[in-house]
Write a protein that holds these residues in place. Sequence first.
Motif, PDB file in Angstrom:
ATOM      1  N   GLU A   1      15.566   9.893 -23.036  1.00 45.41           N
ATOM      2  CA  GLU A   1      14.599   9.633 -24.100  1.00 45.41           C
ATOM      3  C   GLU A   1      13.837   8.332 -23.848  1.00 45.41           C
ATOM      4  O   GLU A   1      12.659   8.225 -24.179  1.00 45.41           O
ATOM      5  N   ARG A   2      14.507   7.367 -23.251  1.00 47.60           N
ATOM      6  CA  ARG A   2      13.878   6.068 -23.003  1.00 47.60           C
ATOM      7  C   ARG A   2      13.182   6.011 -21.646  1.00 47.60           C
ATOM      8  O   ARG A   2      12.201   5.286 -21.484  1.00 47.60           O
ATOM      9  N   ARG A   3      13.729   6.735 -20.687  1.00 46.21           N
ATOM     10  CA  ARG A   3      13.237   6.640 -19.311  1.00 46.21           C
ATOM     11  C   ARG A   3      12.936   8.033 -18.763  1.00 46.21           C
ATOM     12  O   ARG A   3      13.603   8.525 -17.862  1.00 46.21           O
ATOM     13  N   ARG A   4      11.927   8.661 -19.327  1.00 41.07           N
ATOM     14  CA  ARG A   4      11.619  10.053 -18.957  1.00 41.07           C
ATOM     15  C   ARG A   4      11.228  10.207 -17.486  1.00 41.07           C
ATOM     16  O   ARG A   4      11.361  11.276 -16.913  1.00 41.07           O
ATOM     17  N   ASN A   5      10.731   9.153 -16.895  1.00 39.46           N
ATOM     18  CA  ASN A   5      10.316   9.228 -15.492  1.00 39.46           C
ATOM     19  C   ASN A   5      11.417   8.835 -14.515  1.00 39.46           C
ATOM     20  O   ASN A   5      11.170   8.737 -13.320  1.00 39.46           O
TER      21      ASN A   5
END
Length: 225
Positions: free
Chosen positions: A16-20
């Motif tokens: 959710e915080r680091r989709r990439n």
Amino acid sequence: MVPGVTVAKWTRAWQERRRNSPLIVTPISEAEQIEVLHDGRADLSFVRLPIEREGLSVIRLYGEVAVVVVAKEHPVSLFESVTEAELESEVVRTEDPADAVEVVAAGVGVLRVPHSVARLHARKDVVAVPVSDAAETEIAVVWLAENTTPDIEEFVGIVRGRRPGSSRGPAREEVPTASDTKPVQKKPAQKQGGGAPKGGGKAKAKPAAKHPPKSKARGRKKTGR
């Protein structure tokens, strides 16, 4: 992660915080729980303690109750809990838990494992009974201390319950922003407090209010009479 450890809530929070920056989660055996760090297969490992800690950063997460897995027809299956002494005469299986449960279900021996592992291999023909006086096993997250990175620190923060925006990096960025807003917050506070005896704003406002409207003051006197 070793058997019995569930990391879904932490990996979901990361995505959710680091989709990439997708994560790859790989189940491993306890025998290779540290090896995967040294050979580069993993950046972090969820392990079952104790381990050799040299060169590692280790954060304990929680403890696990020890249980004994027995066949459903075994006398121990009727107990709410057992002691170490009550298991002395039992044949304890040492195979891989998945294989050992098969043998135990057939009525041959018992299996001593952490509760999470017993739950992982739960089936209708076996029962897991807590061992009341056995020491807890412990789950920890570990990584090579020399390989600590901001990404590792952020993920460990998620595991430890750190909320978005409270991690070390964002926290430093938010401090100046918060301090910049303080003067803006003070101005309305002074206006609202102007009616108090100590309010400096009202003391200055009185002379300004008296001198210009002299005609109005006279008008009020005439009206009053």
